[in-house]
Structures are given as structure tokens and as C-alpha cells.
Design a protein around this motif. Structure first.
Motif, PDB file in Angstrom:
ATOM      1  N   LYS A   1       7.072  11.443   4.631  1.00  0.00           N
ATOM      2  CA  LYS A   1       6.523  10.577   5.691  1.00  0.00           C
ATOM      3  C   LYS A   1       6.386   9.136   5.187  1.00  0.00           C
ATOM      4  N   LEU A   2       5.911   9.009   3.952  1.00  0.00           N
ATOM      5  CA  LEU A   2       5.797   7.674   3.357  1.00  0.00           C
ATOM      6  C   LEU A   2       7.175   7.039   3.218  1.00  0.00           C
ATOM      7  N   ARG A   3       8.156   7.857   2.847  1.00  0.00           N
ATOM      8  CA  ARG A   3       9.547   7.384   2.722  1.00  0.00           C
ATOM      9  C   ARG A   3      10.031   6.832   4.067  1.00  0.00           C
ATOM     10  N   GLN A   4       9.730   7.553   5.148  1.00  0.00           N
ATOM     11  CA  GLN A   4      10.120   7.115   6.492  1.00  0.00           C
ATOM     12  C   GLN A   4       9.531   5.742   6.807  1.00  0.00           C
ATOM     13  N   GLN A   5       8.258   5.588   6.476  1.00  0.00           N
ATOM     14  CA  GLN A   5       7.579   4.320   6.784  1.00  0.00           C
ATOM     15  C   GLN A   5       8.149   3.167   5.948  1.00  0.00           C
ATOM     16  N   LEU A   6       8.404   3.440   4.667  1.00  0.00           N
ATOM     17  CA  LEU A   6       8.948   2.396   3.787  1.00  0.00           C
ATOM     18  C   LEU A   6      10.350   1.956   4.203  1.00  0.00           C
TER      19      LEU A   6
ATOM     20  N   LYS B   1       0.833  -1.213   0.000  1.00  0.00           N
ATOM     21  CA  LYS B   1       0.000   0.000   0.000  1.00  0.00           C
ATOM     22  C   LYS B   1       0.864   1.258   0.000  1.00  0.00           C
ATOM     23  N   LEU B   2       1.934   1.246   0.791  1.00  0.00           N
ATOM     24  CA  LEU B   2       2.828   2.407   0.855  1.00  0.00           C
ATOM     25  C   LEU B   2       3.509   2.642  -0.493  1.00  0.00           C
ATOM     26  N   MET B   3       3.958   1.544  -1.126  1.00  0.00           N
ATOM     27  CA  MET B   3       4.608   1.648  -2.440  1.00  0.00           C
ATOM     28  C   MET B   3       3.633   2.220  -3.474  1.00  0.00           C
ATOM     29  N   SER B   4       2.402   1.724  -3.427  1.00  0.00           N
ATOM     30  CA  SER B   4       1.385   2.175  -4.376  1.00  0.00           C
ATOM     31  C   SER B   4       1.103   3.670  -4.185  1.00  0.00           C
ATOM     32  N   ALA B   5       0.989   4.096  -2.911  1.00  0.00           N
ATOM     33  CA  ALA B   5       0.735   5.511  -2.616  1.00  0.00           C
ATOM     34  C   ALA B   5       1.905   6.376  -3.087  1.00  0.00           C
ATOM     35  N   MET B   6       3.123   5.887  -2.875  1.00  0.00           N
ATOM     36  CA  MET B   6       4.326   6.618  -3.299  1.00  0.00           C
ATOM     37  C   MET B   6       4.387   6.742  -4.816  1.00  0.00           C
ATOM     38  N   GLN B   7       4.051   5.649  -5.509  1.00  0.00           N
ATOM     39  CA  GLN B   7       4.103   5.670  -6.977  1.00  0.00           C
ATOM     40  C   GLN B   7       3.074   6.658  -7.543  1.00  0.00           C
ATOM     41  N   GLN B   8       1.907   6.722  -6.898  1.00  0.00           N
ATOM     42  CA  GLN B   8       0.873   7.661  -7.344  1.00  0.00           C
ATOM     43  C   GLN B   8       1.333   9.110  -7.154  1.00  0.00           C
ATOM     44  N   LEU B   9       1.969   9.374  -6.017  1.00  0.00           N
ATOM     45  CA  LEU B   9       2.390  10.738  -5.707  1.00  0.00           C
ATOM     46  C   LEU B   9       3.600  11.189  -6.525  1.00  0.00           C
ATOM     47  N   THR B  10       4.537  10.239  -6.792  1.00  0.00           N
ATOM     48  CA  THR B  10       5.820  10.625  -7.417  1.00  0.00           C
ATOM     49  C   THR B  10       5.943  10.203  -8.875  1.00  0.00           C
ATOM     50  N   GLU B  11       5.110   9.201  -9.284  1.00  0.00           N
ATOM     51  CA  GLU B  11       5.186   8.613 -10.629  1.00  0.00           C
ATOM     52  C   GLU B  11       6.564   7.999 -10.895  1.00  0.00           C
ATOM     53  N   LEU B  12       7.234   7.566  -9.832  1.00  0.00           N
ATOM     54  CA  LEU B  12       8.532   6.887  -9.987  1.00  0.00           C
ATOM     55  C   LEU B  12       8.310   5.384 -10.147  1.00  0.00           C
ATOM     56  N   ASP B  13       9.203   4.719 -10.914  1.00  0.00           N
ATOM     57  CA  ASP B  13       9.117   3.252 -11.064  1.00  0.00           C
ATOM     58  C   ASP B  13       9.355   2.580  -9.716  1.00  0.00           C
ATOM     59  N   ASN B  14      10.420   3.042  -9.035  1.00  0.00           N
ATOM     60  CA  ASN B  14      10.788   2.437  -7.754  1.00  0.00           C
ATOM     61  C   ASN B  14      11.060   3.532  -6.717  1.00  0.00           C
ATOM     62  N   PRO B  15      10.011   3.941  -5.989  1.00  0.00           N
ATOM     63  CA  PRO B  15      10.190   5.017  -5.005  1.00  0.00           C
ATOM     64  C   PRO B  15      11.125   4.615  -3.856  1.00  0.00           C
ATOM     65  N   ASN B  16      11.442   3.316  -3.767  1.00  0.00           N
ATOM     66  CA  ASN B  16      12.369   2.849  -2.725  1.00  0.00           C
ATOM     67  C   ASN B  16      13.822   3.158  -3.099  1.00  0.00           C
ATOM     68  N   SER B  17      14.065   3.446  -4.384  1.00  0.00           N
ATOM     69  CA  SER B  17      15.425   3.743  -4.857  1.00  0.00           C
ATOM     70  C   SER B  17      15.858   5.113  -4.342  1.00  0.00           C
ATOM     71  N   VAL B  18      16.998   5.132  -3.660  1.00  0.00           N
ATOM     72  CA  VAL B  18      17.519   6.393  -3.097  1.00  0.00           C
ATOM     73  C   VAL B  18      17.797   7.380  -4.223  1.00  0.00           C
ATOM     74  N   GLN B  19      18.422   6.909  -5.315  1.00  0.00           N
ATOM     75  CA  GLN B  19      18.767   7.790  -6.444  1.00  0.00           C
ATOM     76  C   GLN B  19      17.516   8.421  -7.050  1.00  0.00           C
TER      77      GLN B  19
END
Length: 662
Positions: free
Chosen positions: A300-305, A245-263
Motif C-alpha cells: 500500500k505504501l508502495r502504491q502511494q509512493l 513520511k512514506l519513505m521513512s515508514a517504508m525504510q522502517q518496514l523494509t530496512e532498504l536504502d531506497n524503497p523507491n528502487s524497483v530492483q
């Protein structure tokens, strides 16, 4: 036969590093491949158990004979593996506990009382915790064969099926007979190296009371601690849903392929006007203070992930034995500078704290797998799971946990050694050392939740950061700025603490002076009831308990300021064997932590029959009969060892149905 030196090579499909030896031997395919041994320092023999050779009867008898001392490097591995092997052969281990009645959780393992470990001996002498490392430092002729790792990878763990190996998932001796012969040579060499280590260290025997502590440690590891696996499985499942759910929310907000990627995340933040070099926990917390509203949610989502502490649940799942107990979580003498324990597998030493008022309710919701309710009641699910990690440890049915710990143990030991009387009076009157310290520093009365109560936090952070020579940097590392202290307040805080504790400051530099004198003149020295002497290229610090701390190849060097400093060889911050610089306050830290460890060991020995299942720093966890009293445990822990006259100890505790921080 008096001594039996042993080294074995084994196979199991269970990952030893992740699961530990107790779980490793429970695999159906576990077997001992090679059994290398030497009787009383004689010729080393290797029994090829895959080649259908048999361990001689006199050796089997010796394994279950308490009069024969069994030696191995990391002897826990050999003892647990051989326990499993003997049970395969139908040899009962129960009789060997008759004279030392212990719980049935432990009866499946060979009694540790007749086992000694050359790794513990090495650690006691300040040497590395690996056979290869010790061999290299001691410059042994027959060092551990360096190709050993490749041979272990070939024969001891499953292999990947490929076309070239015929699709097999395990290598047998018949697949490479030349390698198998080299493996037998390697096994023999290990036994020879272990014997050489003991020969080299013969002048510095480990005292019998340290072996007694080691045996107690092995009993605690054998007993293990029960884990509520129903809860753990649900926690892992909840974390997976939350992560998705967190990944999905992050992808919607940022449109990034992998919001977990630091770069990718750093790039996205930069595009949105927020530059940062790092996305560490501390950095994200700082960014959140001033971030524009549209970026706050992403951070905040980044912190949780990024919450990695939930991986502890997976670590429990990996380490759990068939009876739902996790074993082998404590490494005796794991921190060989002080002799303190190190954590293994689940790492109880660094579990997240819990501050939730409704811990029991949250635990119940997770255990029932009710994700919707959890999501409705708790905003941050990764944080909730993190705070619940401790609660996965439970007493066995019909029992309770008694958790008892020492109050301000390091502060008490430091005050006692240095003779800082005003602090000792605080402890004697049952006062709060943080309030008293603030009062001493600012020359005003300070009461917790009372007059000048806001100063207590400054007293607390000063106590935690400054006792071992720390300065402004130590206060920052302890989170002084995050707590609201200003940069310009820090240096005056250091000065005020040192002015309030002149005897502690004197103690640092007395130790600094005698260590240097001892190394330069090669003459024994003493200060504050601590003895120092050099012998055979080692510096020894003798504690009031009689235990020695060892520093390898001490020298007088030059520090970055051009002054004199002491250096010695040891495992440094890079985890490699290197030359380490030290000075008075750092030696004092070692001494205080080592004495605190000795006090914990003294308490654990007095509580030996009370089913200790775990211990963390200055805390003991007992799986207790409901009739056992918390007061009697705390009273027992508060007993001052005969070698620490004048030291004031206090222990506090609580009872619980699952482990938690009270």
C-alpha cells in the motif's frame, strides 16, 4: 507584400519544453538572436540582431498588418516571441484586436488571424509535426541542417560554467564566430525548407475553415486558464512532507536504502515469499488481493509512493505566466490521424478523476497548508492530492466556470453512420445506452439501479471496448477482469454485442472493402456518406463535414494471418515514422473520432465569444460572466451541424468555482 515567411532563433533561460513559449518569453533575458525571412517567396534574408542589425521597417509594419499573411513552421512560437519583441520596442499590439474584441489576457499577443502555420499544413496531410521529420519524408533537397540541435544547445540555452569556458553561463557569437556563421546558415536553411514544404503541398491546400479553427485554437491558447497558485504551492509542499513520511515508514518496514528502487523492492518482496516481475500500478493492485498481512502495508505504501500524477502541480508551476494563467496547453491537429487536439504542458487530456464527496473541504485544508488535519481526515494523501489536481484551475475573480460536454458523442456518431436504428431510438428517448445495450445483448430489461441493474456494467464495458472491432483483448484492456467479469464470459460478451449491432459490424467491413478497392483500382469509392479517393500517393477519407483525413503512401500488404491488409506511413506506437497496418474497424475508429472532433469544433465556433479557456475531448470549459446561463450553453452545443442531418446530439453541463468532474 502578400506573404512573409519567418523563422527565428531565440535565447531564454526558461526551459521551453517544460514551460511553453508563453512563459519562455517572460524571462528577463529573453531575446531574438536571428530573424530569417522571405517576402513572397523571394531570397531568404537573415537579420543578425545580436550583431546589432535591425529588422527592416517594412517587415515590422508587415507583422502588424492583417493584410499580410505570416507563415512559419509552428507559427505560435514565432508569433508569441515577436509579440514580446515588439512590446520591447514600445509597439502596442492592442489596436490589432480592435475589429475582433477579445479579453485583455490576449491583447499582449499579435492577432493570430493573419498567421498560418506550415506545421498545421503538414499535420493535415498526415505528415510529422517536426520540420526535420517532414523534410525527411518529403525528401526535400534543403532538409533541416542536422547539426541544428547542437547549435541551438550552444547559443539558445544557458551553458554550464566550467574552467575551460571561463566560468560563463551563456555562449555568445564572439565565443565561436565560425559556429555563429553556421547558425546563421541554419536559420536561412530553415526558412528555405519551410518554403519547400509549402511548394510540395501546394496541390493540397488547407481549407479556409480549418484555418479559422486554427485561429480559434490560438485565441484559446492566448487567453489561457487561471491557476490558483496559492493552492498549487501548498499542494507541492504537502506532497513533499507526505513523500518524506512514506519513505521513512517504508525504510522502517523494509530496512532498504531506497524503497523507491524497483530492483530493491522486488528483491525484498522475493525474500519475503512474494515473487513478481513488475511493480506496475496494475501488478501491485493484483498482489494486494492475496498478499499476506505483513506485506499488505508495504504494498500500500508502495502504491502511494508511486503516485506520479502530483507532478502535474509542478507542471503548472513551470507553465504559469506572470498573471497566473497557464497558456499554450493545446496543440491544434496534434493527433494528425483524426485532427484531434493533443495536450501540452499540464496535459488536461489525462487529469485524474475526482470521486471525493468533500472536494471543497479537502481543497480548503490543502490550501491552508494544514498537514495534520489532512493526515487525520484522509488516509491516502497522494491520492487526495491527485483528486484535487483539477481544482487548481479557477475562473478569474467575479466569474464562474461553465463546464459542458456531449453525452456519449462517439456512440451517437457511430450509430448515426452505421444506421443502427435501435440505438438512435435510445438516444431520441433520452435513454441510457449502457442499459439499452445490455438489454439488447441479454434479451431482458435492464434499468440503472433497478431491474437487472447488475448487467449495466457489462453493457458499459462492451460499449466502450467493442465499437471498433475490439474483442476479448479489448475488454481486458478496459479492465473487464478487474470489474469482476470471468475470463469465460468475455467471448460470449463480444458475440452478444456484435449480434446486437449488425449494422455497425457491416459498417466496419464495408469501410474495409472500399478502402482496399480504392487503393487497388485507384478509383474513388463511397459508403455510409464517407468518400474515399487516392491521389498523388495519398489515401484521402472525406468526412461529412468536408474535412479530409490523409494517409501517406497506402499499400495493400499481408497481415499476420496471411490475409490482405492496408498499410500506410505514419508516426506509430514507437513515436517513429514507420509503416502502419490498418483495417476496416480501425479506419472506422479514425472516422468516428474525427467526426466527433468536427462536432466539438462546430460547437466551439458557435461559442467563440464566450471566453472558452480550455477543452478536453468532448468537453468545453468557459470562464463565464455570472449572468451566463448553463442551459443556453448546452442548447448551443446541442445544435447539429448542417452536414450531420439525422444525428442526435445532447449536451449536459454544470457550474463551478473551480474545475472538477461533476
Amino acid at each position: 507584400m502578400k506573404n512573409l515567411e519567418i523563422d527565428i532563433e531565440t535565447y531564454s533561460s526558461v526551459n521551453l519544453q517544460k514551460s511553453g513559449v508563453y512563459r519562455y518569453v517572460e524571462a528577463e533575458d529573453f531575446e531574438i538572436l536571428l530573424f530569417g525571412y522571405s517576402i513572397d517567396g523571394g531570397e531568404v534574408m537573415v537579420v543578425d540582431l545580436v550583431g546589432e542589425e535591425k529588422i527592416p521597417q517594412e517587415i515590422l509594419d508587415a507583422l502588424t498588418d492583417d493584410e499580410v499573411t505570416k507563415w512559419a513552421f509552428n507559427a505560435q512560437f514565432e508569433r508569441i516571441c515577436l509579440s514580446r519583441y515588439l512590446s520591447y520596442m514600445g509597439i502596442s499590439l492592442d489596436p490589432f484586436y480592435d475589429h475582433h474584441p477579445l479579453s485583455k489576457e490576449m491583447a499582449r499577443y499579435l492577432n493570430p488571424l493573419s498567421w498560418k502555420c506550415s506545421m498545421v499544413w503538414s499535420a493535415y496531410m498526415g505528415l510529422p509535426l517536426s520540420l526535420e521529420g517532414v523534410g525527411a519524408v518529403l525528401g526535400l533537397e534543403k532538409q533541416k541542417l542536422t547539426e541544428g540541435k547542437d547549435l541551438i544547445r550552444y547559443f539558445c540555452v544557458p551553458c554550464t560554467p566550467t574552467k575551460s569556458n571561463g566560468g560563463r553561463n551563456r555562449n555568445m557569437p564572439s565565443n565561436d564566430e565560425e559556429k555563429w556563421q553556421r547558425f546563421k546558415d541554419y536559420n536561412k536553411r530553415d526558412v528555405e525548407t519551410e518554403m519547400q514544404i509549402q511548394q510540395r503541398l501546394i496541390k493540397f491546400p488547407v481549407p479556409e475553415d480549418i484555418w479559422d479553427e486554427y485561429h480559434l485554437d490560438q485565441e484559446i491558447n492566448d487567453r489561457g486558464i487561471k491557476v490558483d497558485m496559492d493552492f498549487v504551492k501548498q499542494a507541492i509542499a504537502v506532497d513533499e512532507i507526505s513523500h518524506e513520511k512514506l519513505m521513512s515508514a517504508m525504510q522502517q518496514l523494509t530496512e532498504l536504502d531506497n524503497p523507491n528502487s524497483v530492483q530493491q523492492m522486488k528483491g525484498w518482496l522475493a525474500e519475503n515469499g512474494l515473487e513478481t516481475d513488475t511493480l506496475s500500478k496494475k501488478a501491485v493492485a493484483e498482489l494486494l488481493k492475496d498478499a499476506p498481512e505483513h506485506l499488505t502495508e508495504v504494498l500500500k505504501l508502495r502504491q502511494q509512493l508511486a503516485k506520479s500524477s502530483v507532478k502535474k502541480y509542478t507542471a503548472m508551476e513551470n507553465a504559469i505566466c506572470a498573471d497566473s494563467r497557464a497558456r499554450g496547453m493545446f496543440q491544434f491537429y496534434g493527433a494528425n490521424r483524426t485532427g484531434r487536439f493533443a495536450g501540452r504542458l499540464v496535459q488536461l487530456q489525462n487529469l485524474p478523476q475526482n470521486h471525493m464527496p468533500d472536494l471543497k473541504e479537502a481543497r480548503g485544508i490543502v490550501k491552508s497548508g494544514d498537514y495534520e488535519t489532512l493526515e487525520m481526515l484522509y488516509e491516502d494523501i497522494p491520492d487526495t492530492l491527485s483528486q484535487l489536481i483539477r481544482t487548481a484551475f479557477v475562473p478569474k475573480e467575479g466569474n464562474k466556470f461553465i463546464v459542458a460536454d456531449f453525452s456519449a458523442i462517439e456512440a451517437r456518431v457511430l450509430s448515426w453512420l452505421a444506421g443502427e436504428e435501435w440505438r438512435t431510438e435510445v438516444f431520441a428517448s433520452g435513454g441510457d445506452i449502457y442499459c439499452a445495450s445490455a438489454s439488447q445483448m441479454f434479451k431482458v430489461p435492464v434499468e440503472k439501479h433497478g431491474v437487472n441493474g447488475h448487467l449495466r456494467q457489462k453493457g458499459k464495458i462492451s460499449e466502450l471496448a467493442l465499437g471498433y472491432g475490439g474483442s476479448v483483448g479489448a475488454l481486458k484492456a478496459m479492465g473487464a477482469l478487474e470489474m469482476g467479469l470471468e475470463e469465460e464470459e468475455l467471448k460470449p460478451l463480444v458475440n452478444a454485442w456484435r449480434a446486437s449491432n449488425p449494422n455497425i459490424v457491416k459498417f466496419w467491413w464495408d469501410v474495409d472493402r472500399v478502402v482496399k478497392k480504392c487503393i487497388k483500382e485507384n478509383k474513388s469509392q463511397e459508403t455510409h456518406n464517407i468518400k474515399f479517393h487516392c491521389m498523388s500517393g495519398m489515401l484521402f477519407i472525406v468526412l461529412p463535414s468536408g474535412r479530409q483525413l490523409a494517409y501517406v503512401k497506402p499499400r495493400i500488404g499481408e497481415n499476420i494471418f496471411g490475409g490482405e491488409s492496408v498499410t500506410y506511413e505514419g508516426v506509430g506506437g514507437t513515436k517513429k515514422w514507420e509503416r502502419i497496418e490498418s483495417y476496416g474497424p480501425k479506419f472506422v475508429e479514425n472516422i468516428v473520432q474525427a467526426i466527433s472532433r468536427d462536432i466539438l469544433m462546430y460547437a466551439m465556433k458557435t461559442l467563440r465569444t464566450c471566453n472558452i479557456v480550455a477543452h478536453v475531448h468532448d468537453e468545453v470549459i468557459i470562464e463565464a460572466d455570472p449572468r451566463m446561463s448553463i442551459d443556453s450553453v448546452c442548447e448551443q452545443m446541442s445544435r447539429v451541424p448542417p452536414w450531420a442531418k439525422g444525428l442526435l446530439l445532447n449536451a449536459d453541463g454544470y457550474e463551478c468555482d473551480f474545475y472538477k468532474k461533476d
